[in-house]
Design an enzyme around this catalytic site. Structure first.
Site, PDB file in Angstrom:
ATOM      1  CG  LEU A  35      12.676 -22.400  33.338  1.00  0.00           C
ATOM      2  CD1 LEU A  35      11.967 -22.688  34.667  1.00  0.00           C
ATOM      3  CD2 LEU A  35      14.037 -21.764  33.603  1.00  0.00           C
ATOM      4  CG  HIS A  39      17.065 -23.592  33.150  1.00  0.00           C
ATOM      5  ND1 HIS A  39      16.685 -23.532  31.846  1.00  0.00           N
ATOM      6  CD2 HIS A  39      17.859 -22.517  33.372  1.00  0.00           C
ATOM      7  CE1 HIS A  39      17.230 -22.452  31.275  1.00  0.00           C
ATOM      8  NE2 HIS A  39      17.944 -21.831  32.186  1.00  0.00           N
ATOM      9  CE  LYS A 151      25.215 -23.494  26.979  1.00  0.00           C
ATOM     10  NZ  LYS A 151      24.784 -22.226  27.348  1.00  0.00           N
TER      11      LYS A 151
END
Ligand code: PAF
Length: 276
Positions: A35, A39, A151
């Site tokens: 992460l 995130h 993304k």
């Protein structure tokens, strides 16, 4: 506070059932771990929008077209759990492969029209693996809201379409891409870049921005403008760079509505994707 790490589907279901009984809405952030602040942005949205936040950490073998890529994928559960704790996550669902796939899956979710171009053209079976595991995670977590990064634009479009087509009773929340100060989109894969590749990597976003600035001259000119920028870094190998319809994800030769400019570029052994 350190969140509970549930590794069994039954335990995760106990926790979400308990939350629902307490009148809480459930937010789900599906991840493959490692992460980062990207995130973090998904988790922050989930925390702000729902009463009970589940982060799933599962490196899904079904979506890897190359065994070496699957093996090389960073697995850092301990630091992921600490990261989730700092952001107020309620449960981390981190099942072993045998829990998610006790036997090889015979059932798959395919979204062919959206999956056949861009990444789908180069990563055979990737989006089938993504859609299948996301469908499974939705059935396990039963979230009210699920959060996905912009993304991965094609992944987001595929998941949104799957949710509509299969009547999943939940809302997909798209979250804007988080970037380094030099423009590089955050990705778990960035940690694989050598210092020299990391120096070069922002060329991808520079190229996409150049294309966007040239878009009024048409998709062909925009594409060429981006390729010219990328040609300035000969070690960056372009896998694809396309101007696509934002709904269908198919390349366009005229602008008639919203478009995305999406690219995949290799730096050494690392594949980076981005879009504007
Ligand atoms: O974007 C990812 O990390 C993965 O593709 C996802 C959505 C968690 C499915 O494995």
């Amino acid at each position: 506070m350190t969140p509970e790490v549930a590794t069994a589907i039954a335990r995760l279901r106990e926790r979400t059932a308990e939350a629902r009984r307490a009148g809480k809405t459930v937010g789900c952030v599906p991840t493959m771990g490692a992460l980062h602040a990207g995130h973090g942005a998904l988790i922050d949205c989930a925390r702000a929008g729902t009463g009970f936040v589940v982060v799933t950490v599962f490196v899904n073998p079904l979506q890897f077209d190359r065994r070496d890529d699957y093996d090389a994928y960073a697995r850092v559960l301990e630091s992921d759990v600490a990261f989730c704790g700092e952001r107020g996550v309620d449960v981390v669902f981190a099942p072993p492969v045998e829990e998610m796939y006790p036997q090889p899956s015979a059932t798959f979710v395919d979204v062919p029209p959206l999956a056949e171009c861009l990444c789908g053209k180069f990563r055979t079976g990737h989006f089938r693996g993504v859609a299948t595991v996301v469908a499974k995670l939705f059935h396990i977590v039963e979230p009210d809201f699920a959060y996905f990064g912009e993304k991965d634009a094609q992944q987001l479009a595929i998941v949104e379409r799957m949710v509509r087509d299969l009547n999943f009773p939940l809302t997909i929340v798209p979250v804007p891409t988080v970037r380094e100060p030099d423009g590089l989109a955050l990705s778990s894969r960035n940690r694989r870049l050598t210092p020299e590749e990391r120096r070069i990597a922002p060329v991808l976003y520079r190229a996409l921005r150049q294309a966007r600035a040239t878009l009024t001259d048409g998709p062909g000119a925009a594409r060429q403008a981006a390729l010219d920028v990328l040609a300035g870094e000969p070690s960056a190998r372009v896998e694809y760079l396309e101007v696509v319809d934002a709904g269908s994800m198919h390349p366009v030769d005229r602008i008639q509505g919203p478009v995305k400019i999406a690219a995949a570029v290799w730096l050494g052994n690392t594949r980076l994707i981005d879009n504007v």
